[in-house]
Design a protein around this motif. Structure first.
Motif: not given
Length: 175
Positions: A123, A119-120, A117, A115
């Motif tokens: 978004d 994807t965030e 970051g 992860d």
């Protein structure tokens, strides 16, 4: 017919950075040449790695865009995450990379998804969607629903409209 031996269960996944200045010239012949130069490096490197592994007595199948899906392999290897633009986003190169692999039976340490970051970030950013000249990159949230037959059903992702992308590429004369 190419048959992958059943004992070939690993992939050595590699990223190749594309020149930032060349890619910034998209959609032009300079950008296209940048991409093609990257594929030239990919061809040389994957064949060399495969020959080395064969010299050690292992199976080795070099591959750029065929044989297996590159983005899922790179994500599984921990090299990046899937972005809104339906490309791998790497922490160092961003989307300016191409992926290749050598399929092998050499027992290698298996990477793990990370992860990072991305994807965030995707978004909320939506910059690529705003700047896409083909209007192929979606706004909003990820979905399991494909846009058309070019997408895979059941995969949670931003569903790129590949048809719009290909149509734009045909008009622009570059990839």
């Amino acid at each position: 017919t190419l048959v992958i031996p059943k004992e070939v269960q690993y992939a050595v996944v590699m990223l190749f950075e594309m020149d930032e200045e060349g890619i910034a010239r998209a959609p032009t012949a300079i950008e296209h040449a940048t991409v093609m130069a990257t594929y030239s490096r990919i061809s040389f490197a994957t064949v060399m790695v495969a020959e080395f592994l064969r010299g050690l007595g292992y199976h080795a199948i070099p591959s750029a865009n065929c044989t297996a899906l590159n983005i899922p392999l790179a994500i599984e290897a921990g090299l990046g995450q899937l972005g809104r633009n339906a490309k791998l986003i790497n922490p160092k190169f961003g989307p300016r990379c191409r992926i290749a692999k050598v399929l092998t039976n050499l027992p290698v340490e298996v990477g793990r998804p990370q992860d990072l970051g991305i994807t965030e970030f995707c978004d909320v950013c939506e910059k690529c969607a705003r700047r896409c000249p083909a209007d192929a990159i979606p706004y909003g949230e990820r979905s399991f629903q494909p846009v058309n037959e070019c997408n895979s059903a059941g995969v949670l992702q931003w569903q790129l409209d590949h048809k719009k992308c290909v149509e734009f590429q045909a008009k622009a004369g570059t990839n």
